[in-house]
Design a protein around this motif. Structure first.
Motif, PDB file in Angstrom:
ATOM      1  N   HIS A 205     -37.691  23.975 -26.366  1.00  0.00           N
ATOM      2  CA  HIS A 205     -36.993  22.900 -27.086  1.00  0.00           C
ATOM      3  C   HIS A 205     -36.368  23.420 -28.378  1.00  0.00           C
ATOM      4  O   HIS A 205     -35.225  23.077 -28.712  1.00  0.00           O
ATOM      5  CB  HIS A 205     -37.964  21.754 -27.378  1.00  0.00           C
ATOM      6  CG  HIS A 205     -38.325  20.966 -26.177  1.00  0.00           C
ATOM      7  ND1 HIS A 205     -39.376  20.059 -26.150  1.00  0.00           N
ATOM      8  CD2 HIS A 205     -37.789  20.926 -24.924  1.00  0.00           C
ATOM      9  CE1 HIS A 205     -39.466  19.506 -24.953  1.00  0.00           C
ATOM     10  NE2 HIS A 205     -38.502  20.031 -24.186  1.00  0.00           N
ATOM     11  N   HIS A 206     -37.187  24.230 -29.108  1.00  0.00           N
ATOM     12  CA  HIS A 206     -36.649  24.806 -30.347  1.00  0.00           C
ATOM     13  C   HIS A 206     -35.436  25.677 -30.071  1.00  0.00           C
ATOM     14  O   HIS A 206     -34.433  25.616 -30.794  1.00  0.00           O
ATOM     15  CB  HIS A 206     -37.743  25.640 -31.051  1.00  0.00           C
ATOM     16  CG  HIS A 206     -38.737  24.815 -31.799  1.00  0.00           C
ATOM     17  ND1 HIS A 206     -38.401  23.953 -32.836  1.00  0.00           N
ATOM     18  CD2 HIS A 206     -40.092  24.695 -31.663  1.00  0.00           C
ATOM     19  CE1 HIS A 206     -39.457  23.353 -33.305  1.00  0.00           C
ATOM     20  NE2 HIS A 206     -40.526  23.780 -32.605  1.00  0.00           N
ATOM     21  N   LYS A 207     -35.570  26.472 -29.017  1.00  0.00           N
ATOM     22  CA  LYS A 207     -34.444  27.346 -28.684  1.00  0.00           C
ATOM     23  C   LYS A 207     -33.226  26.537 -28.279  1.00  0.00           C
ATOM     24  O   LYS A 207     -32.095  26.818 -28.704  1.00  0.00           O
ATOM     25  CB  LYS A 207     -34.879  28.290 -27.551  1.00  0.00           C
ATOM     26  CG  LYS A 207     -33.843  29.346 -27.231  1.00  0.00           C
ATOM     27  CD  LYS A 207     -34.373  30.297 -26.165  1.00  0.00           C
ATOM     28  CE  LYS A 207     -33.318  31.369 -25.862  1.00  0.00           C
ATOM     29  NZ  LYS A 207     -33.797  32.307 -24.808  1.00  0.00           N
ATOM     30  N   GLU A 208     -33.511  25.511 -27.430  1.00  0.00           N
ATOM     31  CA  GLU A 208     -32.392  24.660 -27.022  1.00  0.00           C
ATOM     32  C   GLU A 208     -31.785  23.956 -28.229  1.00  0.00           C
ATOM     33  O   GLU A 208     -30.551  23.833 -28.363  1.00  0.00           O
ATOM     34  CB  GLU A 208     -32.875  23.642 -25.992  1.00  0.00           C
ATOM     35  CG  GLU A 208     -33.224  24.252 -24.649  1.00  0.00           C
ATOM     36  CD  GLU A 208     -33.764  23.219 -23.673  1.00  0.00           C
ATOM     37  OE1 GLU A 208     -33.990  22.073 -24.133  1.00  0.00           O
ATOM     38  OE2 GLU A 208     -33.950  23.553 -22.499  1.00  0.00           O
ATOM     39  N   PHE A 209     -32.702  23.445 -29.134  1.00  0.00           N
ATOM     40  CA  PHE A 209     -32.212  22.774 -30.329  1.00  0.00           C
ATOM     41  C   PHE A 209     -31.417  23.737 -31.216  1.00  0.00           C
ATOM     42  O   PHE A 209     -30.356  23.383 -31.745  1.00  0.00           O
ATOM     43  CB  PHE A 209     -33.403  22.190 -31.096  1.00  0.00           C
ATOM     44  CG  PHE A 209     -33.003  21.519 -32.377  1.00  0.00           C
ATOM     45  CD1 PHE A 209     -32.410  20.251 -32.379  1.00  0.00           C
ATOM     46  CD2 PHE A 209     -33.220  22.144 -33.604  1.00  0.00           C
ATOM     47  CE1 PHE A 209     -32.056  19.654 -33.557  1.00  0.00           C
ATOM     48  CE2 PHE A 209     -32.858  21.541 -34.787  1.00  0.00           C
ATOM     49  CZ  PHE A 209     -32.271  20.286 -34.765  1.00  0.00           C
ATOM     50  N   GLN A 210     -31.997  24.986 -31.340  1.00  0.00           N
ATOM     51  CA  GLN A 210     -31.294  25.980 -32.152  1.00  0.00           C
ATOM     52  C   GLN A 210     -29.938  26.325 -31.537  1.00  0.00           C
ATOM     53  O   GLN A 210     -28.924  26.423 -32.240  1.00  0.00           O
ATOM     54  CB  GLN A 210     -32.154  27.229 -32.280  1.00  0.00           C
ATOM     55  CG  GLN A 210     -31.582  28.289 -33.201  1.00  0.00           C
ATOM     56  CD  GLN A 210     -31.578  27.841 -34.648  1.00  0.00           C
ATOM     57  OE1 GLN A 210     -32.348  26.958 -35.019  1.00  0.00           O
ATOM     58  NE2 GLN A 210     -30.699  28.423 -35.440  1.00  0.00           N
ATOM     59  N   ASP A 211     -29.967  26.490 -30.187  1.00  0.00           N
ATOM     60  CA  ASP A 211     -28.703  26.780 -29.517  1.00  0.00           C
ATOM     61  C   ASP A 211     -27.708  25.637 -29.674  1.00  0.00           C
ATOM     62  O   ASP A 211     -26.517  25.847 -29.925  1.00  0.00           O
ATOM     63  CB  ASP A 211     -28.958  27.061 -28.027  1.00  0.00           C
ATOM     64  CG  ASP A 211     -29.752  28.339 -27.805  1.00  0.00           C
ATOM     65  OD1 ASP A 211     -29.763  29.168 -28.750  1.00  0.00           O
ATOM     66  OD2 ASP A 211     -30.341  28.495 -26.719  1.00  0.00           O
TER      67      ASP A 211
ATOM     68  N   ARG B  31     -27.766  23.414 -32.072  1.00  0.00           N
ATOM     69  CA  ARG B  31     -27.319  23.360 -33.467  1.00  0.00           C
ATOM     70  C   ARG B  31     -26.290  24.450 -33.748  1.00  0.00           C
ATOM     71  O   ARG B  31     -25.275  24.206 -34.410  1.00  0.00           O
ATOM     72  CB  ARG B  31     -28.508  23.507 -34.403  1.00  0.00           C
ATOM     73  CG  ARG B  31     -28.131  23.310 -35.879  1.00  0.00           C
ATOM     74  CD  ARG B  31     -29.344  23.220 -36.756  1.00  0.00           C
ATOM     75  NE  ARG B  31     -30.107  24.464 -36.722  1.00  0.00           N
ATOM     76  CZ  ARG B  31     -31.241  24.649 -37.411  1.00  0.00           C
ATOM     77  NH1 ARG B  31     -31.736  23.658 -38.133  1.00  0.00           N
ATOM     78  NH2 ARG B  31     -31.863  25.793 -37.344  1.00  0.00           N
ATOM     79  N   GLU B  32     -26.582  25.660 -33.226  1.00  0.00           N
ATOM     80  CA  GLU B  32     -25.622  26.732 -33.426  1.00  0.00           C
ATOM     81  C   GLU B  32     -24.300  26.416 -32.752  1.00  0.00           C
ATOM     82  O   GLU B  32     -23.231  26.676 -33.292  1.00  0.00           O
ATOM     83  CB  GLU B  32     -26.198  28.040 -32.880  1.00  0.00           C
ATOM     84  CG  GLU B  32     -27.344  28.598 -33.704  1.00  0.00           C
ATOM     85  CD  GLU B  32     -27.900  29.869 -33.082  1.00  0.00           C
ATOM     86  OE1 GLU B  32     -27.421  30.244 -31.992  1.00  0.00           O
ATOM     87  OE2 GLU B  32     -28.816  30.476 -33.696  1.00  0.00           O
ATOM     88  N   MET B  33     -24.424  25.809 -31.563  1.00  0.00           N
ATOM     89  CA  MET B  33     -23.200  25.441 -30.860  1.00  0.00           C
ATOM     90  C   MET B  33     -22.437  24.364 -31.634  1.00  0.00           C
ATOM     91  O   MET B  33     -21.212  24.412 -31.766  1.00  0.00           O
ATOM     92  CB  MET B  33     -23.551  24.957 -29.456  1.00  0.00           C
ATOM     93  CG  MET B  33     -22.313  24.602 -28.605  1.00  0.00           C
ATOM     94  SD  MET B  33     -22.762  24.057 -26.954  1.00  0.00           S
ATOM     95  CE  MET B  33     -23.585  22.502 -27.363  1.00  0.00           C
ATOM     96  N   MET B  34     -23.240  23.387 -32.158  1.00  0.00           N
ATOM     97  CA  MET B  34     -22.604  22.315 -32.934  1.00  0.00           C
ATOM     98  C   MET B  34     -21.994  22.884 -34.221  1.00  0.00           C
ATOM     99  O   MET B  34     -20.884  22.499 -34.615  1.00  0.00           O
ATOM    100  CB  MET B  34     -23.639  21.233 -33.264  1.00  0.00           C
ATOM    101  CG  MET B  34     -24.088  20.442 -32.047  1.00  0.00           C
ATOM    102  SD  MET B  34     -25.309  19.178 -32.462  1.00  0.00           S
ATOM    103  CE  MET B  34     -24.354  18.118 -33.510  1.00  0.00           C
ATOM    104  N   GLU B  35     -22.763  23.805 -34.864  1.00  0.00           N
ATOM    105  CA  GLU B  35     -22.227  24.409 -36.077  1.00  0.00           C
ATOM    106  C   GLU B  35     -20.983  25.226 -35.768  1.00  0.00           C
ATOM    107  O   GLU B  35     -20.000  25.194 -36.499  1.00  0.00           O
ATOM    108  CB  GLU B  35     -23.289  25.286 -36.730  1.00  0.00           C
ATOM    109  CG  GLU B  35     -24.419  24.494 -37.362  1.00  0.00           C
ATOM    110  CD  GLU B  35     -25.469  25.402 -37.962  1.00  0.00           C
ATOM    111  OE1 GLU B  35     -25.345  26.638 -37.773  1.00  0.00           O
ATOM    112  OE2 GLU B  35     -26.412  24.893 -38.604  1.00  0.00           O
TER     113      GLU B  35
END
Length: 618
Positions: A106-112, A114-118
Motif C-alpha cells: 500500500h505504501h509503495k502503491e501510495f508512494q507510486d 503520489r509520485e505519479m500525481m506529483e
C-alpha cells in the motif's frame, strides 16, 4: 509371564470371534442385569474366579488401554495444541508478514501514486507555465503591436497637432509681420511728409508698398490653401527686414537733412551771438534782463517741427494702446493669463539689467529680442510668445518701452551708473525694432516733457492737478510730490536719454546709423538754449545731460561744442541765475562749477560707469 501372555492371546482371539463382536457392557455382571439377556448369552456368563480374573484383566486392559489412550490423547492434544500454537504463531507471523507486505505494498502503491500525481502535477504545472509563458509572450507581442500602433497614432496626432500649431503660429506671425510691416510703411510715409520729397525717398516708399503687397499676397494664398509654409514665413521675415532697412535708410536721409539744418541753425545762432554784444553796446535796450541779455531773444514755445514730432510720437503711442485694447479689456481668464505672461516676459528682463557683466547683459538682450521677434521664451517656468494673441506684439512693445523709461525714472535716478547698461540694451532693441524706440520716446516725452524739450502751457479751464501731471509731477490724492523727488525722477530719465543717444549695441552689424544718435542730443541742447530757462529744472537737466553725454558731444562736434559751452556760460547762466531763488541755487552752482572746470581744462570727463570694452569681455 507366560500365563498373562496366553490370557492376552485369548482375549485377542475372543475379540476376533463372533462372541467378541457382541455388545458387552462391563457393568452388567456387577449389576446382575445379565439375566435379562437372551437364553444364548446366559450360559456364557462365567461365575467363577477365573472369570472374575479375566474380567479384572479385561478391566485392567481397558484401564491401561484407556490410560494409554488418555495419555496418548493428552499427548496428542498437547502435540496438537503445540502444533496449533505453532501454526497459530506461524499464521500470526505470516499474517503480520502479510500485513507488512500488504502495508508495504500500500505504501509503495501510495508512494507510486503520489509520485505519479506529483509528476503529473509537475508536468501540468510545467505545461501551465509553458502556456502562461506562451500567453505572456503572445500578449507581449500583441501589446507591443498595440503600443506601436497607439504610438504611431499618437505620433500622427502629435504631428498633425504640431503641424496645425506651427501653421497657426506661422499664420499669427504672418499677421504680426503684416501689421508691423504696415506700421513701418506708415512710418516710412510719414518721413519727410511735409517737405519736398527727394527721388531716393520716393523709391523707398514705392518699394515699401511693393513689400506690403507681397505680404498681402502670401496671406491671401495661405487663406486659400491652409496654413503658411516655412518658406512663406521666411519670405515674410525677409520682407519685414527689408522694410526695416528701408525705414532706416529713410530716417538716415531725414536725420542727415535735419542735422544739416540744425548745424546751419547753430551757425546762425553763433553768428548772431558774435554780433549781439556790438549791438548792445551801441543801443542798450531798456527791456534787457539781468546780465544785459534781452528776454525777447529766447522763447517759451517749442519749435513747430519739434512739436509736430512730439505729437506724432504721442499719437503713435495712443494708436498702439488702441491696438491691444481687446487684450487688456478681455474678461476671459485664458486671455488674462496670456496678458500677464506677456507683461512679465517683457518687463522682468528689463528690471534685471544692472551693472552686470556683458555676457549676462547679452542673455537679457537676446531674450527681449526673441520675444519681439515672435520666438517663444521662458518666463516663470512657461513658454511665452507674442504669437499667442494677435495683439500680443503691440502689447509687449508698449510695455517694454514703458518699462525702459520706468527704469530711468527709478533705477537710474537712484544709481546713475545704471543708465549705461539699460541704455545699451534699449539702443540695441531700438535698432532692431524701431517701433519700440518710438514708444520709448513717447513714454519719455510724456513723463519728462523737458526731454523734448517742451514746456506744457496752462490752458484755460484746465484743472491744476492735470497741468501738474503734464509738467511731469506725480499727483496722488490731490497731493503733489516734493520738488526734490520730482527733480530726481526727471534727472534719471534725462540721464537715460543722454546715455541712449551715444551708445550702440556692441554685438550688432554696425552697418546702419544709430536710430537716435548724438545729432538728436545736439538738437535738444540747441533748442533748450533757445528757450527760457525754468527755475531749478533747467540747471538740473543741463548738468545731467552734459555730465552723461558731454564727452561724446565734444568728440563729435569739437569746436562747435566749445562755442556752445561758452554761449551757455556767458549768455545762459545769467538767465538761469536771474530766475533762481536763493533756496534753489544748489543745482545752478553745481552746473556752473562743472562747466567752468571743463572750459578751463578744455575737456569733458568720461562719465562714471561708462561701458568700456573691458566690460564686454567680462
Amino acid at each position: 509371564m507366560p500365563s498373562e501372555s496366553r490370557c492376552w492371546e485369548t482375549l485377542q482371539a475372543l475379540r476376533s470371534s463372533d462372541k467378541g463382536r457382541l455388545c458387552y457392557h462391563r457393568d452388567w455382571l456387577l449389576r446382575g442385569e445379565g439375566k435379562h439377556e437372551s437364553q444364548h448369552t446366559e450360559p456364557m456368563l462365567l461365575q467363577s474366579s477365573r472369570g472374575i480374573k479375566v474380567e479384572g484383566c479385561i478391566r485392567m486392559y481397558e484401564l491401561v488401554h484407556r490410560m494409554r489412550g488418555t495419555e496418548g490423547l493428552r499427548l496428542w492434544q498437547e502435540e496438537q495444541e503445540r502444533k496449533v500454537r505453532a501454526l497459530s504463531e506461524m499464521a500470526s507471523e505470516q499474517l503480520k508478514r502479510f500485513d507488512e507486505r500488504k502495508e508495504l505494498k500500500h505504501h509503495k502503491e501510495f508512494q507510486d501514486l503520489r509520485e505519479m500525481m506529483e509528476k503529473s502535477s509537475r508536468e501540468a504545472l510545467g505545461q501551465q507555465e509553458k502556456l502562461k509563458a506562451e500567453h505572456r509572450h503572445r500578449a507581449k507581442i500583441v501589446n507591443l503591436k498595440l503600443w506601436e500602433a497607439e504610438q504611431q497614432r499618437l505620433k500622427q496626432v502629435e504631428q498633425e497637432r504640431l503641424r496645425r500649431e506651427e501653421g497657426q503660429v506661422r499664420l499669427r506671425s504672418l499677421y504680426a509681420l503684416q501689421e508691423e510691416l504696415l506700421h513701418l510703411n506708415q512710418q516710412l510715409d510719414s518721413v519727410g511728409q511735409h517737405r519736398d520729397l527727394k527721388v531716393d525717398l520716393l523709391a523707398l516708399r514705392s518699394r515699401g508698398n511693393q513689400l506690403c503687397g507681397l505680404i498681402s499676397g502670401i496671406i491671401r494664398t495661405t487663406s486659400e490653401n491652409g496654413f503658411p509654409t516655412a518658406e512663406d514665413q521666411a519670405v515674410a521675415e525677409s520682407a519685414l527686414q527689408e522694410m526695416r532697412d528701408l525705414l532706416t535708410d529713410a530716417r538716415a536721409c531725414e536725420d542727415k537733412r535735419r542735422q544739416e539744418e540744425e548745424e546751419a541753425q547753430v551757425k546762425r545762432q553763433e553768428a548772431q551771438m558774435q554780433q549781439r554784444p556790438e549791438v548792445r553796446k551801441e543801443c542798450p535796450a531798456p527791456s534787457q534782463g539781468p546780465g544785459g541779455k534781452r528776454s525777447e531773444d529766447l522763447q517759451v514755445k517749442v519749435q513747430d517741427s519739434t512739436m509736430q514730432w512730439y505729437q506724432q510720437l504721442q499719437e503713435a503711442s495712443r494708436q498702439c494702446v488702441l491696438a491691444f485694447e481687446g487684450l487688456t479689456s478681455s474678461k476671459d481668464s485664458q486671455v488674462k493669463k496670456i496678458k500677464m505672461d506677456l507683461q512679465k516676459a517683457a518687463t522682468i528682463p528689463v528690471s534685471q539689467i544692472s551693472t552686470i557683466a556683458g555676457s549676462k547683459l547679452k542673455e537679457i538682450f537676446d531674450k527681449i529680442h526673441n520675444l519681439l521677434s515672435g520666438k517663444p521664451v521662458q518666463s516663470g517656468g512657461r513658454s511665452v510668445s507674442v504669437t499667442l494673441n494677435p495683439q500680443g506684439l503691440d502689447f509687449v512693445q508698449y510695455k517694454l518701452a514703458e518699462k525702459f523709461v520706468k527704469q530711468g525714472e527709478e533705477e537710474v535716478a537712484s544709481h546713475h551708473e545704471a543708465a549705461f547698461p539699460i541704455a545699451v540694451v534699449a539702443s540695441g532693441i531700438w535698432e532692431l525694432h524701431p517701433r519700440v524706440g518710438d514708444l520709448i520716446l513717447a513714454h519719455l516725452h510724456k513723463n519728462c516733457p523737458y526731454s523734448v524739450p517742451f514746456y506744457p502751457a496752462f490752458r484755460e479751464g484746465m484743472a491744476l492737478e492735470d497741468y501738474q501731471r503734464m509738467l511731469g509731477y506725480q499727483v496722488k490724492d490731490s497731493k503733489v510730490e516734493q520738488q526734490d523727488n520730482f527733480l530726481k525722477r526727471m534727472s534719471g530719465m534725462m540721464r537715460l536719454y543722454a546715455a541712449i543717444i551715444q551708445l550702440r549695441w556692441p554685438y550688432g552689424t554696425r552697418q546702419e546709423v544709430h536710430p537716435h544718435g548724438l545729432n538728436h542730443g545736439w538738437r535738444w541742447l540747441a533748442q533748450i538754449l533757445n528757450m527760457e530757462p525754468l527755475s531749478d529744472v533747467t540747471a538740473t537737466l543741463l548738468f545731467d545731460f552734459l555730465e552723461v553725454c558731454g564727452n561724446a558731444l565734444m568728440k563729435q562736434y569739437q569746436a562747435q561744442f566749445w562755442k556752445m559751452m561758452l554761449l551757455i556760460k556767458e549768455d545762459y547762466f545769467p538767465r538761469i541765475e536771474a530766475i533762481t531763488s536763493s533756496g534753489q541755487m544748489g543745482s545752478f552752482i553745481r552746473l556752473k562749477q562743472f562747466l567752468e572746470k571743463c572750459l578751463q581744462r578744455k575737456e569733458i570727463p568720461v562719465p562714471k560707469g561708462f561701458l568700456t570694452s573691458s566690460f564686454w569681455r567680462s
